[in-house]
Motif scaffolding. Structure first.
Motif, PDB file in Angstrom:
ATOM      1  N   GLU A  60      18.857  -0.172 -59.632  1.00 49.32           N
ATOM      2  CA  GLU A  60      17.442  -0.284 -59.304  1.00 49.32           C
ATOM      3  C   GLU A  60      17.272  -0.396 -57.803  1.00 49.32           C
ATOM      4  OE1 GLU A  60      15.121  -2.289 -63.001  1.00 49.32           O
ATOM      5  OE2 GLU A  60      16.203  -3.663 -61.725  1.00 49.32           O
ATOM      6  N   GLU A  61      16.190   0.164 -57.305  1.00 50.73           N
ATOM      7  CA  GLU A  61      15.925   0.163 -55.868  1.00 50.73           C
ATOM      8  C   GLU A  61      15.257  -1.124 -55.397  1.00 50.73           C
ATOM      9  OE1 GLU A  61      16.946   2.586 -53.751  1.00 50.73           O
ATOM     10  OE2 GLU A  61      17.883   3.521 -55.483  1.00 50.73           O
ATOM     11  N   VAL A  62      14.610  -1.821 -56.307  1.00 53.37           N
ATOM     12  CA  VAL A  62      13.886  -3.045 -55.944  1.00 53.37           C
ATOM     13  C   VAL A  62      14.593  -4.263 -56.531  1.00 53.37           C
ATOM     14  CG1 VAL A  62      11.666  -1.896 -55.745  1.00 53.37           C
ATOM     15  CG2 VAL A  62      12.342  -2.826 -57.938  1.00 53.37           C
ATOM     16  N   PHE A  63      14.299  -5.417 -55.963  1.00 55.35           N
ATOM     17  CA  PHE A  63      14.883  -6.656 -56.446  1.00 55.35           C
ATOM     18  C   PHE A  63      14.501  -6.849 -57.904  1.00 55.35           C
ATOM     19  CE2 PHE A  63      15.073 -11.238 -57.026  1.00 55.35           C
ATOM     20  CZ  PHE A  63      16.340 -11.491 -56.531  1.00 55.35           C
ATOM     21  N   PRO A  64      15.390  -7.231 -58.776  1.00 59.75           N
ATOM     22  CA  PRO A  64      16.709  -7.804 -58.583  1.00 59.75           C
ATOM     23  C   PRO A  64      17.860  -6.806 -58.539  1.00 59.75           C
ATOM     24  CG  PRO A  64      16.080  -8.059 -60.869  1.00 59.75           C
ATOM     25  CD  PRO A  64      14.958  -7.357 -60.174  1.00 59.75           C
TER      26      PRO A  64
END
Length: 93
Positions: A60-64
């Motif tokens: 995934e590019e975003v957190f988490p």
């Protein structure tokens, strides 16, 4: 003469069968929590299946920034064969 082949472990089979009904990616943590298996066993099995091209990994590019696992086309074929084997076994009981 001994053939050179590898048998899928029980954990590897469980993972393939678990993923066959899921369209979106699944985090490794979700797999071991859902299947009630040890994180280490699932991680090792996922890594083997990735190396053999049965699974695909996307981060995934975003957190988490989870590590999402998908069946590859090859993995889907193997999982479908596993389902067929289960059906044959159940039919003969």
């Amino acid at each position: 003469m001994k053939e050179n082949y590898r048998v899928l472990s029980e954990t590897e089979q469980y993972i393939l069968l678990y993923l066959i009904g899921i369209k979106e990616g699944v985090a490794v943590k979700e797999i071991y929590e859902e299947m009630k298996l040890s994180p280490n066993a699932v991680t090792q099995a996922v890594n083997k299946l990735l190396n053999e091209g049965l699974l695909i990994e996307k981060r995934e590019e975003v957190f988490p920034r989870r590590r999402l696992i998908y069946l590859s086309d090859k993995g889907r074929k193997v999982a479908q064969l596993l389902l067929q084997m289960q059906e044959i076994i159940k039919a003969n009981q």
